[in-house]
Design a protein around this motif. Structure first.
Motif, short mmCIF file in Angstrom:
data_model
loop_
_atom_site.label_atom_id
_atom_site.label_comp_id
_atom_site.label_asym_id
_atom_site.label_seq_id
_atom_site.Cartn_x
_atom_site.Cartn_y
_atom_site.Cartn_z
N VAL A 117 0.84 -1.20 0.00
CA VAL A 117 0.00 0.00 0.00
C VAL A 117 0.87 1.24 0.00
N TYR A 118 1.92 1.24 0.78
CA TYR A 118 2.83 2.39 0.83
C TYR A 118 3.52 2.61 -0.52
N GLY A 119 3.97 1.52 -1.15
CA GLY A 119 4.62 1.64 -2.46
C GLY A 119 3.67 2.16 -3.52
N THR A 120 2.43 1.72 -3.47
CA THR A 120 1.42 2.22 -4.42
C THR A 120 1.13 3.69 -4.16
N PHE A 121 1.07 4.08 -2.91
CA PHE A 121 0.85 5.48 -2.57
C PHE A 121 2.00 6.34 -3.07
N GLN A 122 3.23 5.87 -2.91
CA GLN A 122 4.40 6.61 -3.38
C GLN A 122 4.44 6.69 -4.90
N ASN A 123 3.79 5.77 -5.58
CA ASN A 123 3.77 5.72 -7.04
C ASN A 123 2.52 6.41 -7.59
N GLN A 124 1.96 7.34 -6.84
CA GLN A 124 0.77 8.11 -7.21
C GLN A 124 -0.43 7.21 -7.54
N GLY A 125 -0.61 6.13 -6.82
CA GLY A 125 -1.77 5.27 -6.98
C GLY A 125 -1.65 4.21 -8.05
N GLU A 126 -0.54 4.14 -8.73
CA GLU A 126 -0.35 3.12 -9.76
C GLU A 126 0.29 1.89 -9.11
N ALA A 127 -0.48 0.81 -9.08
CA ALA A 127 0.00 -0.41 -8.45
C ALA A 127 0.80 -1.22 -9.47
N LEU A 128 2.03 -1.49 -9.15
CA LEU A 128 2.87 -2.29 -10.02
C LEU A 128 2.60 -3.78 -9.79
N VAL A 129 3.03 -4.60 -10.73
CA VAL A 129 2.80 -6.04 -10.63
C VAL A 129 3.50 -6.61 -9.40
N LYS A 130 4.66 -6.10 -9.05
CA LYS A 130 5.36 -6.63 -7.88
C LYS A 130 4.58 -6.39 -6.59
N TYR A 131 3.81 -5.31 -6.52
CA TYR A 131 2.98 -5.08 -5.34
C TYR A 131 1.82 -6.08 -5.30
N GLY A 132 1.26 -6.36 -6.45
CA GLY A 132 0.19 -7.36 -6.53
C GLY A 132 0.68 -8.73 -6.13
N MET A 133 1.88 -9.08 -6.57
CA MET A 133 2.45 -10.38 -6.18
C MET A 133 2.75 -10.42 -4.68
N GLY A 134 3.18 -9.30 -4.15
CA GLY A 134 3.42 -9.24 -2.70
C GLY A 134 2.14 -9.45 -1.91
N VAL A 135 1.05 -8.86 -2.39
CA VAL A 135 -0.24 -9.04 -1.72
C VAL A 135 -0.72 -10.48 -1.87
N LEU A 136 -0.49 -11.08 -3.03
CA LEU A 136 -0.88 -12.47 -3.24
C LEU A 136 -0.12 -13.40 -2.28
N PHE A 137 1.18 -13.19 -2.15
CA PHE A 137 1.96 -14.00 -1.22
C PHE A 137 1.55 -13.72 0.23
#
Length: 105
Positions: A34-54
């Motif tokens: 969530v913090y990384g997506t916030f720092q990226n102006q709301g754009e969720a990268l694939v690595k954040y999605g994989m982190g949430v999946l794990f």
């Protein structure tokens, strides 16, 4: 009046401790995503999605371990309860993230 001591050979369950560790790792991973997506102006990268999946997989495993450790006899159950709580919070966090993504929160 003298002190009364109770001697016991109870120990914390290893599964309960592992459940707590998995819950803490899951919550920390969710926070970082969530913090990384916030720092990226709301754009969720694939690595954040994989982190949430794990994190979800770790939380599900942690709940199973927490329940298994609660079923053990002659053990202390602090880490069992704490692990179940942390893992339920992690799953609720993943659910909230999915809900917010679908309905545009």
């Amino acid at each position: 009046m003298g002190r009364k001591y109770i001697f016991t050979n109870k120990k914390e369950s290893r599964k309960g401790i592992m459940s707590t560790v998995l819950g803490a790792v899951s919550l920390f991973s969710l926070f970082l995503a969530v913090y990384g997506t916030f720092q990226n102006q709301g754009e969720a990268l694939v690595k954040y999605g994989m982190g949430v999946l794990f994190a979800l997989l770790f939380a599900l495993t942690g709940i199973v371990l927490g329940i298994m450790s609660k079923m053990e006899e002659d053990k202390f159950y602090l880490f069992s309860y704490l692990g179940i709580l942390l893992n339920v919070l992690a799953i609720a966090g993943v659910g909230f993230i999915l809900y917010a993504g679908v309905y545009g929160l």
